[in-house]
Design a protein around this motif. Structure first.
Motif, PDB file in Angstrom:
ATOM      1  N   LEU A 192       0.605  -1.169  -0.297  1.00 21.00           N
ATOM      2  CA  LEU A 192       0.336   0.305  -0.097  1.00 21.00           C
ATOM      3  C   LEU A 192       0.951   1.254  -0.249  1.00 21.00           C
ATOM      4  N   MET A 193       0.769   2.241  -1.334  1.00 21.96           N
ATOM      5  CA  MET A 193       1.293   3.083  -0.594  1.00 21.96           C
ATOM      6  C   MET A 193       1.094   4.765  -0.793  1.00 21.96           C
ATOM      7  N   ALA A 194      -0.918   4.946  -1.295  1.00 20.00           N
ATOM      8  CA  ALA A 194      -1.293   5.657  -0.299  1.00 20.00           C
ATOM      9  C   ALA A 194      -3.113   5.282  -0.509  1.00 20.00           C
ATOM     10  N   SER A 195      -3.544   6.138   0.499  1.00 21.29           N
ATOM     11  CA  SER A 195      -5.073   5.909   0.702  1.00 21.29           C
ATOM     12  C   SER A 195      -6.202   7.047   0.595  1.00 21.29           C
ATOM     13  N   ILE A 196      -6.821   7.023   0.072  1.00 21.66           N
ATOM     14  CA  ILE A 196      -7.844   8.065   0.019  1.00 21.66           C
ATOM     15  C   ILE A 196      -9.164   8.077   0.482  1.00 21.66           C
TER      16      ILE A 196
END
Length: 359
Positions: A192-196
């Motif tokens: 996982l690199m990014a979440s929004i």
């Protein structure tokens, strides 16, 4: 109220649980189960035990914790740690997931390709995470099943998904469930690199996701926070994996909600008041993977840094940044600075954030 809440594991999730316990007057004690002390812990009958991970090595200390009568969800961790029993549970509960089967001695590459197509993903039953423990069978390349994976892996149909989302929710001792909004996630090399979250366009899938995770948590009589990672395929969701604990894709709640996932988990375990989390504003979470500490991150006006104080190694999660999206221009300015400061593997994830955050 419990005298103490013991956590099997003292990594970053355990540390953040301990931090979240302080405002609640909860004594949360993460325990190093990889190099445990020899002596027994001074546990009381009213203490509670939880875990920050699905598996742990057996030792006198881990047995003391895992055999405590107040080890909440004690039967769940092993069941969900094994992808065979996890997938079997989803089928039993009729929760949609990718078509799959056990890779036993009778299975051949040919039969798997006939059943699932020219690309088949093998996953080790236990131990694999962040992209590890996976092996692709590709018909065009005549790849084969590793000899020592038989009976130790499942085979899944490759899913051509539109995007990856996750739902973090919690269930109380009396069976009430509350949820955060769906989170949009970006993985790179399985990490996982990014979440929004939240995203208005994902609201159309919220009820379906809540029904799926409610079914799972009720079926397990689970208490506390659970995360459900899904593929969105058109207008449907397929469960990819479950995590019976606080989860990386829920870190955005530390900045974006009035009750974060760590407090929510502790409230549910300790049978304290559990309210539906209130979202204060949209948030972007950027995982810090194998990068050195950079004090410039602290200069970002809308950023909260969580540094895990771990040895930096390639592919290792060493921290995360939560960026509050109160003003679009403020987020754009912060992303522009991160694009200058971060290494090459972050350029695509940072561009992805700018593309998707408005939803």
């Amino acid at each position: 109220m419990a005298n103490a809440i013991w956590v099997l594991g003292n990594g970053q999730l355990g540390a953040m649980l301990a931090h979240a316990g302080k405002p609640l007057a909860l004594d949360v004690k993460p325990i190093d189960i990889m190099a445990p002390p020899a002596e027994q812990l001074p546990m009381q009958a009213s203490d509670i035990v939880t875990a920050e991970r699905e598996q742990w090595p057996e030792s006198a200390l881990s047995l003391q914790l895992s055999q405590h009568p107040q080890f909440i969800n004690s039967s769940v961790f092993g069941r969900l740690a094994d992808r065979f029993t996890q997938k079997s549970l989803l089928d039993e509960l009729k929760v949609a997931t990718a078509p799959w089967q056990l890779v036993d001695d009778s299975v051949s590459e040919q039969t798997l390709h006939q059943t699932y197509g020219d690309r088949v993903l093998l996953k080790r039953r236990t131990g694999g995470y962040d992209g590890r423990g996976q092996h692709w069978l590709k018909q065009a390349e005549a790849t084969s099943i590793p000899a020592d994976w038989r009976n130790e892996a499942i085979a899944e149909q490759a899913i051509n998904f539109d995007e990856e989302v996750s739902l973090v929710g919690a269930r109380t001792h009396d069976g009430r469930c509350v949820f955060y909004p769906l989170t949009l996630n970006l993985h790179q090399d399985g990490i996982l690199m990014a979440s929004i979250a939240p995203l208005p366009r994902l609201a159309a899938f919220q009820a379906e996701a809540e029904q799926m995770l409610s079914t799972i948590m009720h079926g397990l009589e689970y208490v506390g926070v659970m995360a459900m990672e899904c593929f969105r395929v058109g207008d449907k969701l397929l469960v990819n994996e479950l995590a019976p604990r606080v989860h990386n894709s829920g870190h955005w709640t530390q900045a974006g909600c009035h009750i974060d996932q760590f407090q929510l988990h502790l409230r549910a375990l300790a049978d304290l008041a559990v309210m539906t989390p209130q979202v204060n504003f949209q948030c972007v979470m950027v995982n810090l993977i194998g990068v050195d500490y950079d004090a410039r991150w602290l200069s970002l006006q809308n950023a909260e840094l969580f540094w895990y104080d771990k040895e930096v190694r390639p592919g290792r999660k060493v921290g995360h940044l939560n960026l509050s999206v109160t003003e679009p221009q403020l987020l754009a300015d912060s992303i522009a600075k991160l694009q200058q400061w971060m290494p090459s593997q972050y350029q695509a994830p940072l561009a992805w954030i700018l593309q998707h955050y408005q939803g």
